[in-house]
Design a protein around this motif. Structure first.
Motif, PDB file in Angstrom:
ATOM      1  N   ASP A 290       0.864  -1.173   0.000  1.00  0.00           N
ATOM      2  CA  ASP A 290       0.000   0.000   0.000  1.00  0.00           C
ATOM      3  C   ASP A 290       0.901   1.223   0.000  1.00  0.00           C
ATOM      4  OD1 ASP A 290      -1.716   2.110   0.509  1.00  0.00           O
ATOM      5  OD2 ASP A 290      -2.938   1.001   1.939  1.00  0.00           O
ATOM      6  N   LEU A 291       0.858   2.001  -1.067  1.00  0.00           N
ATOM      7  CA  LEU A 291       1.757   3.147  -1.199  1.00  0.00           C
ATOM      8  C   LEU A 291       1.383   4.307  -0.291  1.00  0.00           C
ATOM      9  CD1 LEU A 291       2.671   3.355  -4.984  1.00  0.00           C
ATOM     10  CD2 LEU A 291       4.092   2.655  -3.073  1.00  0.00           C
ATOM     11  N   TYR A 292       0.282   4.210   0.419  1.00  0.00           N
ATOM     12  CA  TYR A 292      -0.032   5.214   1.423  1.00  0.00           C
ATOM     13  C   TYR A 292       0.552   4.858   2.790  1.00  0.00           C
ATOM     14  CZ  TYR A 292      -2.960   8.101  -1.522  1.00  0.00           C
ATOM     15  OH  TYR A 292      -3.405   8.957  -2.506  1.00  0.00           O
ATOM     16  N   GLU A 293       1.238   3.731   2.853  1.00  0.00           N
ATOM     17  CA  GLU A 293       1.958   3.335   4.057  1.00  0.00           C
ATOM     18  C   GLU A 293       3.455   3.558   3.845  1.00  0.00           C
ATOM     19  OE1 GLU A 293       0.521   2.434   6.833  1.00  0.00           O
ATOM     20  OE2 GLU A 293      -1.493   2.565   5.944  1.00  0.00           O
ATOM     21  N   PRO A 294       4.241   3.639   4.930  1.00  0.00           N
ATOM     22  CA  PRO A 294       5.692   3.791   4.769  1.00  0.00           C
ATOM     23  C   PRO A 294       6.267   2.671   3.914  1.00  0.00           C
ATOM     24  CG  PRO A 294       5.057   4.197   7.048  1.00  0.00           C
ATOM     25  CD  PRO A 294       3.826   3.670   6.351  1.00  0.00           C
ATOM     26  N   LEU A 295       7.183   3.023   3.028  1.00  0.00           N
ATOM     27  CA  LEU A 295       7.773   2.045   2.118  1.00  0.00           C
ATOM     28  C   LEU A 295       8.751   1.151   2.872  1.00  0.00           C
ATOM     29  CD1 LEU A 295       7.904   1.385  -1.006  1.00  0.00           C
ATOM     30  CD2 LEU A 295      10.049   2.666  -0.998  1.00  0.00           C
ATOM     31  N   PRO A 296       8.638  -0.170   2.719  1.00  0.00           N
ATOM     32  CA  PRO A 296       9.624  -1.059   3.345  1.00  0.00           C
ATOM     33  C   PRO A 296      11.040  -0.730   2.874  1.00  0.00           C
ATOM     34  CG  PRO A 296       7.720  -2.311   2.594  1.00  0.00           C
ATOM     35  CD  PRO A 296       7.555  -0.913   2.052  1.00  0.00           C
ATOM     36  N   ALA A 297      11.986  -0.759   3.780  1.00  0.00           N
ATOM     37  CA  ALA A 297      13.353  -0.333   3.480  1.00  0.00           C
ATOM     38  C   ALA A 297      13.973  -1.143   2.351  1.00  0.00           C
ATOM     39  CB  ALA A 297      14.210  -0.434   4.745  1.00  0.00           C
ATOM     40  N   GLU A 298      13.604  -2.424   2.260  1.00  0.00           N
ATOM     41  CA  GLU A 298      14.240  -3.272   1.243  1.00  0.00           C
ATOM     42  C   GLU A 298      13.794  -2.938  -0.179  1.00  0.00           C
ATOM     43  OE1 GLU A 298      10.667  -5.684   2.787  1.00  0.00           O
ATOM     44  OE2 GLU A 298      12.186  -4.302   3.570  1.00  0.00           O
ATOM     45  N   LEU A 299      12.779  -2.078  -0.322  1.00  0.00           N
ATOM     46  CA  LEU A 299      12.318  -1.682  -1.654  1.00  0.00           C
ATOM     47  C   LEU A 299      12.890  -0.340  -2.099  1.00  0.00           C
ATOM     48  CD1 LEU A 299       8.524  -2.684  -1.473  1.00  0.00           C
ATOM     49  CD2 LEU A 299      10.435  -3.983  -2.460  1.00  0.00           C
ATOM     50  N   GLU A 300      13.689   0.275  -1.280  1.00  0.00           N
ATOM     51  CA  GLU A 300      14.205   1.596  -1.618  1.00  0.00           C
ATOM     52  C   GLU A 300      15.384   1.501  -2.588  1.00  0.00           C
ATOM     53  OE1 GLU A 300      14.986   4.172   1.621  1.00  0.00           O
ATOM     54  OE2 GLU A 300      13.032   3.874   2.563  1.00  0.00           O
ATOM     55  N   GLY A 301      15.287   2.264  -3.678  1.00  0.00           N
ATOM     56  CA  GLY A 301      16.407   2.443  -4.595  1.00  0.00           C
ATOM     57  C   GLY A 301      16.823   1.218  -5.372  1.00  0.00           C
ATOM     58  N   ILE A 302      15.872   0.344  -5.733  1.00  0.00           N
ATOM     59  CA  ILE A 302      16.280  -0.910  -6.390  1.00  0.00           C
ATOM     60  C   ILE A 302      15.713  -1.072  -7.796  1.00  0.00           C
ATOM     61  CG2 ILE A 302      16.565  -2.065  -4.172  1.00  0.00           C
ATOM     62  CD1 ILE A 302      13.965  -3.593  -4.741  1.00  0.00           C
ATOM     63  N   TYR A 303      14.850  -0.169  -8.267  1.00  0.00           N
ATOM     64  CA  TYR A 303      14.177  -0.386  -9.550  1.00  0.00           C
ATOM     65  C   TYR A 303      14.678   0.568 -10.631  1.00  0.00           C
ATOM     66  CZ  TYR A 303      11.070  -3.494  -7.073  1.00  0.00           C
ATOM     67  OH  TYR A 303      10.575  -4.541  -6.335  1.00  0.00           O
ATOM     68  N   ASP A 304      14.887  -0.022 -11.822  1.00  0.00           N
ATOM     69  CA  ASP A 304      15.239   0.766 -13.001  1.00  0.00           C
ATOM     70  C   ASP A 304      14.024   1.462 -13.587  1.00  0.00           C
ATOM     71  OD1 ASP A 304      18.163  -0.143 -13.619  1.00  0.00           O
ATOM     72  OD2 ASP A 304      17.054  -2.005 -13.263  1.00  0.00           O
ATOM     73  N   VAL A 305      12.853   0.839 -13.455  1.00  0.00           N
ATOM     74  CA  VAL A 305      11.602   1.378 -13.987  1.00  0.00           C
ATOM     75  C   VAL A 305      10.487   1.093 -12.989  1.00  0.00           C
ATOM     76  CG1 VAL A 305       9.920   1.347 -15.875  1.00  0.00           C
ATOM     77  CG2 VAL A 305      12.344   0.911 -16.365  1.00  0.00           C
ATOM     78  N   VAL A 306       9.663   2.094 -12.734  1.00  0.00           N
ATOM     79  CA  VAL A 306       8.433   1.917 -11.982  1.00  0.00           C
ATOM     80  C   VAL A 306       7.283   2.326 -12.891  1.00  0.00           C
ATOM     81  CG1 VAL A 306       7.045   2.704 -10.040  1.00  0.00           C
ATOM     82  CG2 VAL A 306       9.477   2.235  -9.716  1.00  0.00           C
ATOM     83  N   HIS A 307       6.287   1.457 -13.003  1.00  0.00           N
ATOM     84  CA  HIS A 307       5.152   1.680 -13.896  1.00  0.00           C
ATOM     85  C   HIS A 307       3.864   1.652 -13.086  1.00  0.00           C
ATOM     86  CE1 HIS A 307       1.733  -0.157 -16.121  1.00  0.00           C
ATOM     87  NE2 HIS A 307       2.068   0.721 -17.048  1.00  0.00           N
ATOM     88  N   LEU A 308       2.946   2.542 -13.415  1.00  0.00           N
ATOM     89  CA  LEU A 308       1.597   2.475 -12.861  1.00  0.00           C
ATOM     90  C   LEU A 308       0.633   3.199 -13.779  1.00  0.00           C
ATOM     91  CD1 LEU A 308       1.149   4.914  -9.832  1.00  0.00           C
ATOM     92  CD2 LEU A 308       3.063   5.038 -11.425  1.00  0.00           C
ATOM     93  N   ARG A 309      -0.630   2.845 -13.653  1.00  0.00           N
ATOM     94  CA  ARG A 309      -1.676   3.497 -14.431  1.00  0.00           C
ATOM     95  C   ARG A 309      -3.005   3.394 -13.690  1.00  0.00           C
ATOM     96  NH1 ARG A 309      -1.618  -0.890 -19.357  1.00  0.00           N
ATOM     97  NH2 ARG A 309      -2.771  -2.557 -18.330  1.00  0.00           N
ATOM     98  N   LEU A 310      -3.879   4.313 -14.013  1.00  0.00           N
ATOM     99  CA  LEU A 310      -5.239   4.343 -13.498  1.00  0.00           C
ATOM    100  C   LEU A 310      -5.292   4.373 -11.971  1.00  0.00           C
ATOM    101  CD1 LEU A 310      -7.150   2.060 -16.014  1.00  0.00           C
ATOM    102  CD2 LEU A 310      -7.228   4.542 -15.803  1.00  0.00           C
ATOM    103  N   PHE A 311      -4.562   5.322 -11.400  1.00  0.00           N
ATOM    104  CA  PHE A 311      -4.683   5.615  -9.981  1.00  0.00           C
ATOM    105  C   PHE A 311      -5.659   6.759  -9.730  1.00  0.00           C
ATOM    106  CE2 PHE A 311      -1.783   2.538  -8.939  1.00  0.00           C
ATOM    107  CZ  PHE A 311      -1.235   2.651  -7.662  1.00  0.00           C
ATOM    108  N   PHE A 312      -6.282   7.288 -10.791  1.00  0.00           N
ATOM    109  CA  PHE A 312      -7.106   8.470 -10.618  1.00  0.00           C
ATOM    110  C   PHE A 312      -8.309   8.227  -9.713  1.00  0.00           C
ATOM    111  CE2 PHE A 312      -9.556   6.372 -13.781  1.00  0.00           C
ATOM    112  CZ  PHE A 312     -10.801   6.981 -13.900  1.00  0.00           C
TER     113      PHE A 312
END
Length: 276
Positions: free
Chosen positions: A98-120
């Protein structure tokens, strides 16, 4: 991406899953790509990619075919619509987030690309910044964010064959615009820039005339779901039944040569490199 109590007012059953899978096909038909060419991945590159709000996971399957070496993680608050992990291709994983919660530390700074759609439909208070901050935390320095959305202000009703009026489609479109959902979408590239992103750009992708009927049918489907889950249904003249009656009339207009038309907006940008 939000829990049912935080704004997600659609089903997660097999009807909804079929709708999301069809939507993925139409989305790619409109954009012409899964990942924008400016991101510059080659088929033999080994990027780490995050798909946020993965839904059924269908977008990841397209990307895995195009970039077989990619390591792709699909995130959602519910993975109920995804295949069993044992059936996923090698290098594709699922995780609740859930991106409205604090991000787990192990997910920080590890992705070359982040994709999302239809969050409106789930962005709160017309402010994407809290979500964007977590997305940026997930990216490596120099990593790309691709965020694509609907903007109801771009919607119109088109018709053929000399049809003069489309009262049901017009009423449905008016109702969708009155929700105020996605008012932040046109300014998303500016939001990227305010958060320090570089190489920011916006791409506009009109839906093709041949796809208007298909998109309209998907909209009927999602509005019908919404009518049951988020509207009053206590009597035959309550808001839910009234909307479903309107959908039936709009579907008749669609069969007679009318449908929704709109433009998909894609915002792209990179996380800046670390200071040297």
């Amino acid at each position: 991406m939000s829990s049912d109590t935080n704004g997600y007012a659609l089903h997660r059953n097999y009807h909804s899953s079929a709708r999301l899978n069809a939507q993925n096909h139409l989305w790619k038909d409109a954009l012409g790509y899964s990942l924008h060419p400016c991101i510059g991945l080659s088929p033999d590159h080994v990027p780490r990619i995050a798909d946020i709000g993965t839904g059924t996971g269908i977008w990841m399957m397209d990307v895995k075919r195009e970039y077989p070496a990619a390591q792709i993680d699909g995130f959602d608050v519910s993975l109920a619509q995804c295949p069993p992990p044992e059936w996923l291709p090698d290098g594709v994983r699922l995780r609740e987030l859930d991106l409205y919660e604090p991000l787990p530390a192990e997910l920080e700074g590890i992705y070359d690309v982040v994709h999302l759609r239809l969050f409106f439909v789930v962005i709160r208070n017309n402010d994407p910044s809290p979500v964007l901050q977590n997305l940026l935390r997930m990216l490596k320095p120099g990593g790309w964010l691709q965020w694509s959305e609907h903007n109801y202000e771009s919607w119109s009703v088109q018709s053929v064959g000399g049809r003069e009026t489309t009262p049901a489609l017009d009423e449905m479109m008016k109702m969708m615009k009155q929700t105020g959902l996605g008012e932040w979408v046109p300014g998303l590239p500016d939001t990227f820039a305010r958060h320090g992103m570089v190489d920011v750009r916006k791409e506009l992708h009109p839906c093709s005339p041949h796809s208007r009927v298909y998109w309209s049918q998907l909209q009927f489907n999602s509005n019908e779901e919404y009518s049951y889950l988020a509207m009053e249904n206590s009597s035959s003249d309550a808001a839910g039944p009234r909307l479903r009656n309107l959908i039936c009339k709009a579907a008749d207009e669609c069969r007679q040569g009318a449908g929704f038309d709109f433009t998909i907006e894609v915002a792209l940008g990179r996380k800046p490199m670390k200071d040297s």
